[in-house]
Design an enzyme around this catalytic site. Structure first.
Site, PDB file in Angstrom:
ATOM      1  N   GLU A 120       0.818  -1.210   0.000  1.00 18.39           N
ATOM      2  CA  GLU A 120       0.000   0.000   0.000  1.00 18.39           C
ATOM      3  C   GLU A 120       0.861   1.272   0.000  1.00 18.39           C
ATOM      4  O   GLU A 120       0.607   2.196  -0.749  1.00 18.39           O
ATOM      5  CB  GLU A 120      -0.878  -0.035   1.263  1.00 18.39           C
ATOM      6  CG  GLU A 120      -1.591   1.246   1.589  1.00 18.39           C
ATOM      7  CD  GLU A 120      -2.870   1.390   0.789  1.00 18.39           C
ATOM      8  OE1 GLU A 120      -3.199   0.435   0.077  1.00 18.39           O
ATOM      9  OE2 GLU A 120      -3.490   2.452   0.870  1.00 18.39           O
ATOM     10  N   ASP A 121       1.882   1.308   0.839  1.00 18.36           N
ATOM     11  CA  ASP A 121       2.569   2.580   1.105  1.00 18.36           C
ATOM     12  C   ASP A 121       4.028   2.669   0.660  1.00 18.36           C
ATOM     13  O   ASP A 121       4.650   3.704   0.818  1.00 18.36           O
ATOM     14  CB  ASP A 121       2.568   2.866   2.621  1.00 18.36           C
ATOM     15  CG  ASP A 121       1.172   2.913   3.186  1.00 18.36           C
ATOM     16  OD1 ASP A 121       0.284   3.398   2.480  1.00 18.36           O
ATOM     17  OD2 ASP A 121       0.978   2.454   4.319  1.00 18.36           O
TER      18      ASP A 121
END
Ligand code: MN
Length: 743
Positions: free
Chosen positions: A98-99
């Site tokens: 995700e990041d």
């Protein structure tokens, strides 16, 4: 959720941080020790290093290195949920795709497809936060699909959410409100449904800390003050039981547990009682170390010993030994009359049952292997899958339906042949009929519950035996939608209604065709669109339908102009827009709130009719399309839904003192009917406190009265003062503020 923060802002020594991170990593390995097989340690190390490297420049809002978060989530997975090696790896990596620069392919290459699939599921769930509403609900559907695919996704997500809740202090207030609301709206019920009672309770308590800070602090403080007294009572209660169990040679643990802050608060609100009346409610828990074949027998033996000592309340015996809950919970609960005339709940379970109660799903699977039990979770997942496949209506409805169908407590009912069916609490005979078969549902005209005839909307209770009565002539109608709670029944009814409507609309279409022919006008898209717009209808289908059922009279078309083959409807008469209603007694000119955020300008706002906030209440602003800002109380019954679904439209708001404007609020008074009680109340309110009363209704019955008073106050302090003064009047039993319009 990553909240990257520039590293330079924090002046911490790298060495100290590294030490702390390594300490956390080692305690994670220690917690996993009994589960480690050859090679596992290396895999976990790889996952840890991959995550630590990927997050190395990131920090949490609290200033800590980001990697402490995945480490904490992994620890919750192992210690509090009882998950194993693979889940630990996923927890460590849960925020990487995700990041950070790590891709799903990287994960798959390193750890294989099973783990990649779980990480993919977790990444999709993260997207739910901050997306717009429909997308959010859409994503929620995706989560559920992944969940039914591999429940570990949701278990790790719950651990993630729990850690975020535990560290919510360093977030901005808007975020705190939004995340807390989402937690009570979706995640706590999911945790409950997964059988994770401790996690559910902690989530609710933490959310309450942010959503209702005042009530939370008050109850927490009172609980601390009364601890000693409670312990004394528990010891007194336990002593004779302990002796009996020891004489009976049981290997056991016994202790008392106070109720959670959130559940005490719920009781206070629901039953309109004071803290003093509920604070000493707690459960006594007895945990037996019994061999599998003697579990049930032992629990009942202990039950018998307890009820020899204390008198049980027969209505409050719960036997989840013979019929475990759908989330796997097994135990025997009874409520007995303890010393000093206090009711005390006693929960009897074995060590195995206790582990299931605390670790839910994961523990359940551990014990299910080889026991031959038909998985209740599997049944539940199957129902969710069905609902997902059937659902066409909009996503927000779906979310609501899902909550009522799958996240509430369930009841067990029986078919005439004795087969068990599981339905959500609140399910009706009609829900049952649809759960048997959609044809049985659509033709249902009534039911026999325990051999007694009941209408289709009859609410079922656990243990009921139901026989459905059908008729070939029966058809579903619009109001059936209000008689069912299950997603399945709702969808099937909507489908049937649509089908029925289409049939009727066909007649209308035919009538219109003939009418247009008479007028010499073409039956084409242009003319149909003109007419649909003129009648302000959403679709031609609706238009044909209204013609068929004669809500629209085709004779009216004679007033329409005809130009060539085109029809020209008359110009609509313009209606005056209705004056916006406000609850303020004063004029509307000045807004009395300061809106925080980028600016500190005063802006126009409305007060929500559902919770009638007054200055001093904890409030938030909600941006409504076209109406500006609506102010709700943070404990408004609608708040959780709004905050959870439309977080991006929430603005932090705060009251500014103003004595000129007063606000309408409603209080409810109960007490003993007595001559002059009304004059005593009104005298206090208007003569002594000089508060304006807008309306007052009092009803007396059998010596007690109940009254509603609408009045104008300036702020919460004034209201609280009034409530306290009213309470001190002789004969007054309770004074409460109305929470909602129709409370
Ligand atoms: Mn996370």
């Amino acid at each position: 959720m990553a909240e990257p923060v520039e590293i330079a802002k924090y002046n911490l020594t790298g060495d100290q941080e590294k030490k702390e991170i390594l300490r956390q990593y080692r305690s994670l390995l220690r917690a996993l020790k009994s589960k480690l097989k050859p090679g596992d340690k290396e895999l976990i190390r790889t996952a840890f290093e991959m995550a630590a490297d990927a997050h190395k420049t990131m920090r949490r809002k609290s200033g800590e290195p980001y990697i402490t978060h995945p480490l904490a989530v992994a620890m919750i997975c192992v210690e509090e949920i009882g998950l194993g090696i693979r889940s630990t790896i996923c927890a460590l990596l849960h925020d990487t795709v995700e990041d950070t620069d790590v891709t799903l392919e990287d994960v798959e290459r390193e750890f294989g497809s099973e783990i990649a699939r779980i990480i993919d599921g977790l990444t999709k769930i993260s997207n739910v936060v901050d997306a717009n509403t429909t997308q959010q609900a859409e994503n929620f559907k995706k989560i559920l699909l992944t969940l039914t695919d591999d429940p570990r996704v949701i278990l790790i997500k719950l651990a993630d959410r729990l850690h975020n809740m535990r560290t919510l202090d360093s977030m901005k207030v808007e975020k705190q409100l939004k995340i807390s609301s989402e937690t009570v709206y979706v995640y706590a019920p999911l945790a409950h449904r997964m059988g994770l009672y401790n996690i559910k309770t902690e989530m609710e308590d933490l959310a309450m800390k942010y959503l209702e800070p005042e009530a939370y602090r008050e109850i927490a403080q009172k609980l601390a003050e009364t601890r000693r007294e409670r312990t004394r009572f528990i010891n007194e209660f336990i002593r004779p039981i302990k002796e009996k169990l020891e004489q009976g040679n049981f290997n056991f643990e016994i202790y008392g547990r106070p109720k959670s802050i959130h559940s005490i608060w719920n009781k206070i609100k629901k039953k309109a009682v004071s803290f003093e009346e509920v604070y000493d409610l707690f459960a006594i828990r007895i945990i037996l170390n019994s061999p599998p074949e003697k579990e049930k027998e032992d629990c009942w033996k202990v039950y018998s010993m307890i009820t020899d000592e204390y008198n049980p309340s027969p209505e409050r015996l719960r036997d989840w030994l013979s019929n475990p809950k759908a989330n796997g919970y097994e135990a025997l609960h009874t409520t007995v009359m303890g010393p000093q005339g206090k009711w005390v709940e006693v929960q009897i379970r074995t060590k195995r049952m206790n582990e299931i109660a605390e670790k839910g799903l994961a523990a359940h699977w551990k014990y299910k292997e080889g026991s031959g039990e038909e998985g209740r979770f599997e049944q539940w997942f199957q129902q969710i899958r069905e609902a997902l496949n059937n659902h066409e209506s909009n996503s927000l409805d779906f979310l609501q339906d899902f909550k009522t169908s799958f996240l509430t407590e369930e009841i067990y009912v029986y078919t005439p042949r004795g087969d068990v069916k599981m339905l959500p609490t609140g399910a009706t005979a009609l829900d049952f009929a649809f759960s048997v078969h959609s044809m049985v549902g659509s033709k249902c005209i009534g039911a026999k519950v325990n051999h007694k005839l009941v209408p289709i909307g009859h609410k079922l209770r656990s243990g009921d035996q139901i026989e459905i009565i059908t008729s070939a002539k029966q058809k579903p109608t619009e109001d059936w939608l209000n008689l069912v709670v299950t997603a399945k029944a709702k969808t099937k009814i909507k489908d049937a209604l649509k089908e029925e409507k289409r049939k009727i609309a066909d007649e209308g279409k035919y009538l219109l065709q003939r009418k247009l022919e008479q007028l010499g006008v073409a039956f084409n898209q242009h003319n149909i669109d003109e007419l649909v717009t003129h009648y302000k209808l959403p679709s031609p289908l609706e238009f044909y339908y209204k013609i068929a059922i004669k809500t629209i009279d085709l004779k009216d078309l004679k007033d329409f102009q005809v130009m060539g083959d085109k029809i020209v409807p008359p110009k609509p008469v313009k209606l005056e827009p209705k004056e916006e209603e406000t609850l303020k007694s004063g004029n509307k000119k000045d807004a009395e709130l300061i809106i925080f955020g980028e600016s500190s300008d005063k802006i126009v706002y409305n007060l929500a009719a559902c919770c009638k906030p007054i200055p001093g209440d904890d409030v938030f602003g909600f941006v409504t399309t076209g109406k500006g800002l609506t102010i709700h109380r943070t404990n408004c019954p609608n708040a959780a839904k709004l905050l959870a679904n439309y977080g991006h439209r929430v603005v932090k708001t705060k009251w500014v003192k103003n004595k000129e404007i007063s606000f309408l609020t409603v209080i409810k008074i109960k007490g003993l009917d007595d001559v002059g009680v009304v004059s005593k109340i009104t005298n206090l309110i208007s003569a002594e406190l000089r508060i304006n009363i807008s309306a007052i209704t009092i009803e007396a019955k059998e010596g007690v009265f109940e009254g509603n008073i609408k009045l104008f106050v300036h702020d919460k302090d004034e209201l609280e003062n009034l409530v306290n003064r009213l309470k001190s009047l002789p004969g007054i039993e309770s004074v409460d503020r109305y929470d909602t319009e129709n409370a």
